[in-house]
Write a protein that holds these residues in place. Structure first.
Motif, PDB file in Angstrom:
ATOM      1  N   GLU A   1      26.613  42.219  34.436  1.00 47.21           N
ATOM      2  CA  GLU A   1      26.802  42.884  35.729  1.00 47.21           C
ATOM      3  C   GLU A   1      26.538  41.904  36.880  1.00 47.21           C
ATOM      4  O   GLU A   1      27.292  41.847  37.850  1.00 47.21           O
ATOM      5  N   ARG A   2      25.482  41.126  36.751  1.00 49.19           N
ATOM      6  CA  ARG A   2      25.156  40.136  37.770  1.00 49.19           C
ATOM      7  C   ARG A   2      26.276  39.101  37.900  1.00 49.19           C
ATOM      8  O   ARG A   2      26.708  38.768  39.000  1.00 49.19           O
ATOM      9  N   ARG A   3      26.764  38.624  36.780  1.00 49.30           N
ATOM     10  CA  ARG A   3      27.798  37.589  36.799  1.00 49.30           C
ATOM     11  C   ARG A   3      29.129  38.102  37.343  1.00 49.30           C
ATOM     12  O   ARG A   3      29.822  37.377  38.054  1.00 49.30           O
ATOM     13  N   THR A   4      29.505  39.332  36.991  1.00 49.83           N
ATOM     14  CA  THR A   4      30.790  39.847  37.473  1.00 49.83           C
ATOM     15  C   THR A   4      30.770  40.064  38.984  1.00 49.83           C
ATOM     16  O   THR A   4      31.829  40.092  39.606  1.00 49.83           O
ATOM     17  N   GLY A   5      29.582  40.195  39.569  1.00 51.58           N
ATOM     18  CA  GLY A   5      29.470  40.351  41.013  1.00 51.58           C
ATOM     19  C   GLY A   5      29.117  39.077  41.746  1.00 51.58           C
ATOM     20  O   GLY A   5      29.009  39.063  42.970  1.00 51.58           O
ATOM     21  N   ASP A   6      28.953  37.981  41.026  1.00 51.11           N
ATOM     22  CA  ASP A   6      28.533  36.718  41.628  1.00 51.11           C
ATOM     23  C   ASP A   6      29.727  36.013  42.284  1.00 51.11           C
ATOM     24  O   ASP A   6      30.722  35.725  41.625  1.00 51.11           O
ATOM     25  N   PRO A   7      29.641  35.717  43.589  1.00 51.18           N
ATOM     26  CA  PRO A   7      30.761  35.064  44.278  1.00 51.18           C
ATOM     27  C   PRO A   7      31.118  33.673  43.730  1.00 51.18           C
ATOM     28  O   PRO A   7      32.229  33.197  43.937  1.00 51.18           O
ATOM     29  N   ARG A   8      30.183  33.040  42.989  1.00 44.20           N
ATOM     30  CA  ARG A   8      30.516  31.740  42.383  1.00 44.20           C
ATOM     31  C   ARG A   8      31.670  31.863  41.403  1.00 44.20           C
ATOM     32  O   ARG A   8      32.377  30.891  41.145  1.00 44.20           O
ATOM     33  N   PHE A   9      31.826  33.041  40.824  1.00 36.49           N
ATOM     34  CA  PHE A   9      32.832  33.220  39.791  1.00 36.49           C
ATOM     35  C   PHE A   9      34.056  33.978  40.300  1.00 36.49           C
ATOM     36  O   PHE A   9      34.864  34.451  39.523  1.00 36.49           O
TER      37      PHE A   9
ATOM     38  N   PRO B   1      37.736  34.206  42.347  1.00 36.75           N
ATOM     39  CA  PRO B   1      38.146  35.570  41.995  1.00 36.75           C
ATOM     40  C   PRO B   1      38.168  35.738  40.475  1.00 36.75           C
ATOM     41  O   PRO B   1      38.733  34.928  39.745  1.00 36.75           O
ATOM     42  N   LEU B   2      37.526  36.769  40.029  1.00 38.31           N
ATOM     43  CA  LEU B   2      37.401  37.044  38.606  1.00 38.31           C
ATOM     44  C   LEU B   2      37.784  38.512  38.389  1.00 38.31           C
ATOM     45  O   LEU B   2      37.057  39.406  38.814  1.00 38.31           O
ATOM     46  N   ALA B   3      38.923  38.726  37.775  1.00 39.42           N
ATOM     47  CA  ALA B   3      39.357  40.096  37.491  1.00 39.42           C
ATOM     48  C   ALA B   3      38.496  40.637  36.351  1.00 39.42           C
ATOM     49  O   ALA B   3      38.416  40.023  35.291  1.00 39.42           O
ATOM     50  N   THR B   4      37.842  41.760  36.580  1.00 39.62           N
ATOM     51  CA  THR B   4      36.956  42.335  35.572  1.00 39.62           C
ATOM     52  C   THR B   4      37.469  43.703  35.156  1.00 39.62           C
ATOM     53  O   THR B   4      37.710  44.563  35.998  1.00 39.62           O
ATOM     54  N   HIS B   5      37.635  43.873  33.857  1.00 38.83           N
ATOM     55  CA  HIS B   5      38.014  45.156  33.268  1.00 38.83           C
ATOM     56  C   HIS B   5      36.807  45.618  32.451  1.00 38.83           C
ATOM     57  O   HIS B   5      36.468  44.991  31.446  1.00 38.83           O
ATOM     58  N   ARG B   6      36.170  46.700  32.911  1.00 39.66           N
ATOM     59  CA  ARG B   6      34.948  47.192  32.280  1.00 39.66           C
ATOM     60  C   ARG B   6      35.268  48.471  31.514  1.00 39.66           C
ATOM     61  O   ARG B   6      35.734  49.446  32.095  1.00 39.66           O
ATOM     62  N   PHE B   7      34.994  48.447  30.214  1.00 44.64           N
ATOM     63  CA  PHE B   7      35.300  49.576  29.341  1.00 44.64           C
ATOM     64  C   PHE B   7      34.006  50.205  28.840  1.00 44.64           C
ATOM     65  O   PHE B   7      33.183  49.525  28.232  1.00 44.64           O
ATOM     66  N   ALA B   8      33.837  51.505  29.094  1.00 46.50           N
ATOM     67  CA  ALA B   8      32.607  52.209  28.724  1.00 46.50           C
ATOM     68  C   ALA B   8      32.646  52.780  27.310  1.00 46.50           C
ATOM     69  O   ALA B   8      31.609  53.142  26.766  1.00 46.50           O
ATOM     70  N   HIS B   9      33.818  52.843  26.711  1.00 41.90           N
ATOM     71  CA  HIS B   9      33.954  53.449  25.378  1.00 41.90           C
ATOM     72  C   HIS B   9      35.131  52.792  24.658  1.00 41.90           C
ATOM     73  O   HIS B   9      36.112  52.395  25.299  1.00 41.90           O
ATOM     74  N   PRO B  10      35.055  52.705  23.334  1.00 37.50           N
ATOM     75  CA  PRO B  10      36.161  52.095  22.586  1.00 37.50           C
ATOM     76  C   PRO B  10      37.522  52.740  22.865  1.00 37.50           C
ATOM     77  O   PRO B  10      38.544  52.044  22.858  1.00 37.50           O
ATOM     78  N   ARG B  11      37.575  54.028  23.143  1.00 34.65           N
ATOM     79  CA  ARG B  11      38.877  54.663  23.425  1.00 34.65           C
ATOM     80  C   ARG B  11      39.468  54.117  24.732  1.00 34.65           C
ATOM     81  O   ARG B  11      40.682  54.008  24.870  1.00 34.65           O
ATOM     82  N   ASP B  12      38.598  53.767  25.701  1.00 34.46           N
ATOM     83  CA  ASP B  12      39.076  53.170  26.957  1.00 34.46           C
ATOM     84  C   ASP B  12      39.672  51.791  26.687  1.00 34.46           C
ATOM     85  O   ASP B  12      40.716  51.437  27.244  1.00 34.46           O
ATOM     86  N   THR B  13      39.011  51.036  25.831  1.00 29.55           N
ATOM     87  CA  THR B  13      39.498  49.706  25.465  1.00 29.55           C
ATOM     88  C   THR B  13      40.835  49.824  24.743  1.00 29.55           C
ATOM     89  O   THR B  13      41.778  49.082  25.041  1.00 29.55           O
ATOM     90  N   ALA B  14      40.923  50.755  23.797  1.00 31.87           N
ATOM     91  CA  ALA B  14      42.157  50.948  23.036  1.00 31.87           C
ATOM     92  C   ALA B  14      43.316  51.341  23.962  1.00 31.87           C
ATOM     93  O   ALA B  14      44.440  50.844  23.802  1.00 31.87           O
TER      94      ALA B  14
END
Length: 173
Positions: A143-151, A153-166
């Motif tokens: 969470e810290r890294r995905t919000g860190d401006p050093r990284f 532009p970083l497109a982040t896809h966050r999946f809370a459950h395997p069905r979301d990933t699928a």
């Protein structure tokens, strides 16, 4: 999506997703554990930083890890996309336990020719112990890294459950 990190807790399915995405997008896939462990006794690859520097210099790749501490920043600085398997412990732990039991019973060869053993289950380094104890810390770190401006532009896809990933994977073609 040209340089992708697939991140999450131990047992979330990072390697499985990274392989699938790599095949769909024609990206070379690198398994961090295979890069990290170089030989018997879970020996650590002394050339890890150099290997990761070389692979991240390429224009296209996918890696299944947040990265070990010595290469973590390098991976995150070079990535353009993060696929985050942010699954709860009650999702991850049965997966880790099933996988470790299977590996122990079948004596499956792993990274560097190593194997999980019954004795290893009593070690804090065992995947089951590791997954349980590192879950909250790993989530905070990602969470810290995905919000860190050093990284950015970083497109982040966050999946809370395997069905979301699928569902996301199915939408990728």
């Amino acid at each position: 999506m040209e340089r992708i990190l697939v991140v999450g807790a131990t047992g979330a399915g990072k390697s499985t997703l990274a392989r699938a995405v790599g095949e769909r997008l024609g990206l070379p896939y690198y398994e961090m554990d295979a890069l990290y462990y170089s030989g018997p006794g879970w020996a650590v690859n002394e050339g890890l930083t150099e290997e990761v520097s070389q692979l991240t210099a390429a224009p296209r790749w996918i890696v299944d890890s947040i990265g070990s501490p010595e290469v973590r920043d390098l991976l995150w600085e070079k990535a353009d996309t993060v696929l985050w398997l942010d699954y709860a412990r009650h999702v991850i732990m049965p997966r880790v336990l099933r996988r470790s039991v299977r590996r122990t019973v079948t004596r499956e060869r792993l990274f560097g020719g190593n194997r999980e053993t019954w004795k290893g289950w009593f070690s804090r380094e065992h995947p089951a112990w590791w997954a349980w104890s590192q879950h909250a810390g790993r989530r905070s770190e990602i969470e810290r890294r995905t919000g860190d401006p050093r990284f950015a532009p970083l497109a982040t896809h966050r999946f809370a459950h395997p069905r979301d990933t699928a569902a996301w994977l199915a939408s990728q073609g």
